[in-house]
Design a protein around this motif. Sequence first.
Motif, PDB file in Angstrom:
ATOM      1  N   ASP A  11       0.817  -1.212   0.000  1.00  0.00           N
ATOM      2  CA  ASP A  11       0.000   0.000   0.000  1.00  0.00           C
ATOM      3  C   ASP A  11       0.854   1.266   0.000  1.00  0.00           C
ATOM      4  OD1 ASP A  11      -2.551  -1.118  -0.126  1.00  0.00           O
ATOM      5  OD2 ASP A  11      -2.599  -1.452   2.042  1.00  0.00           O
ATOM      6  N   GLN A  12       2.118   1.138   0.349  1.00  0.00           N
ATOM      7  CA  GLN A  12       3.016   2.288   0.375  1.00  0.00           C
ATOM      8  C   GLN A  12       3.700   2.517  -0.973  1.00  0.00           C
ATOM      9  OE1 GLN A  12       5.611   1.218   3.587  1.00  0.00           O
ATOM     10  NE2 GLN A  12       3.989   1.342   5.117  1.00  0.00           N
TER      11      GLN A  12
ATOM     12  N   GLU B 240       0.812   4.186  -6.763  1.00  0.00           N
ATOM     13  CA  GLU B 240      -0.519   3.670  -7.108  1.00  0.00           C
ATOM     14  C   GLU B 240      -0.500   2.596  -8.190  1.00  0.00           C
ATOM     15  OE1 GLU B 240      -4.461   3.142  -6.650  1.00  0.00           O
ATOM     16  OE2 GLU B 240      -3.445   4.731  -5.549  1.00  0.00           O
TER      17      GLU B 240
ATOM     18  N   ARG C 150       0.722  -0.942  -6.818  1.00  0.00           N
ATOM     19  CA  ARG C 150       0.075  -1.594  -5.672  1.00  0.00           C
ATOM     20  C   ARG C 150      -0.602  -2.912  -6.038  1.00  0.00           C
ATOM     21  NH1 ARG C 150      -2.550   3.803  -3.005  1.00  0.00           N
ATOM     22  NH2 ARG C 150      -0.535   4.733  -2.530  1.00  0.00           N
ATOM     23  N   GLN C 151      -1.494  -2.862  -7.013  1.00  0.00           N
ATOM     24  CA  GLN C 151      -2.258  -4.058  -7.353  1.00  0.00           C
ATOM     25  C   GLN C 151      -1.364  -5.188  -7.871  1.00  0.00           C
ATOM     26  OE1 GLN C 151      -5.260  -4.315  -6.229  1.00  0.00           O
ATOM     27  NE2 GLN C 151      -5.347  -6.433  -6.901  1.00  0.00           N
TER      28      GLN C 151
ATOM     29  N   LYS D 105       0.358  -6.724  -4.867  1.00  0.00           N
ATOM     30  CA  LYS D 105      -0.571  -7.501  -4.044  1.00  0.00           C
ATOM     31  C   LYS D 105      -0.930  -8.828  -4.711  1.00  0.00           C
ATOM     32  CE  LYS D 105      -2.636  -3.696  -1.502  1.00  0.00           C
ATOM     33  NZ  LYS D 105      -3.863  -3.026  -1.109  1.00  0.00           N
TER      34      LYS D 105
ATOM     35  N   LYS E 266      -7.556  -5.593   5.214  1.00  0.00           N
ATOM     36  CA  LYS E 266      -6.272  -5.339   5.875  1.00  0.00           C
ATOM     37  C   LYS E 266      -6.393  -5.773   7.333  1.00  0.00           C
ATOM     38  CE  LYS E 266      -5.433  -1.421   2.911  1.00  0.00           C
ATOM     39  NZ  LYS E 266      -5.236   0.006   2.816  1.00  0.00           N
TER      40      LYS E 266
ATOM     41  N   ASP F 128      -1.474  -4.339  10.157  1.00  0.00           N
ATOM     42  CA  ASP F 128      -0.509  -3.523   9.431  1.00  0.00           C
ATOM     43  C   ASP F 128       0.827  -4.259   9.396  1.00  0.00           C
ATOM     44  OD1 ASP F 128       0.874  -3.032  11.869  1.00  0.00           O
ATOM     45  OD2 ASP F 128      -0.235  -1.185  12.223  1.00  0.00           O
TER      46      ASP F 128
END
Length: 177
Positions: A35-36, A39, A42-43, A46, A117, A120
């Motif tokens: 997530d950091q 943009e 990110r996907q 993941k 989530k 963290d």
Amino acid sequence: MALFYIKAFHIIGAVAWFAGLFYLVRMFVYHAEADQKPEHLRQPFKEQFGLMEWRAYKIICNPAMMLTWACGLTMTILNPAYWQMGWFHVKFSTIILLTVYHLWCKRIIVKLEKGEKPYDSFQFRLLNELPTIFLVSIVLLGVLKDMLDFLYAFGGVMLFGVVLFMFAKAYKKRREG
């Protein structure tokens, strides 16, 4: 002689199981840290971590857990006197808790896959230390076989866990500060 081979494969299974769990939960850390990333990354990150998590779980953790359980239960069938020993009851209970942890990791994979989530990255880092406590406890019980010695050793492990937690908190503070 067969008991020695079964015991050897029991230990091999346990080593692989722990290796898989350490690797799996470390990937949870990286998954949470995706997530950091910028943009557009990110996907893909993941999705890649999700694929790696499932592979580690299904290809490393599950077979290793099954080998560990199968050989361990076979040893108790070949030597039922284990069930009369106090240390064995504690070790068996610890292995049941480790299995619960293993299954909990599967639930985390599913949650991460759904985009939830659950924790963290710092909480995942702490979660990654839990198998260390299981590992040390199980090995100490298997080697020492004496409850008083185990209690002293386990107390030391728990103290080590507290110190480790304090260092982790300090590291997080330094990293964020």
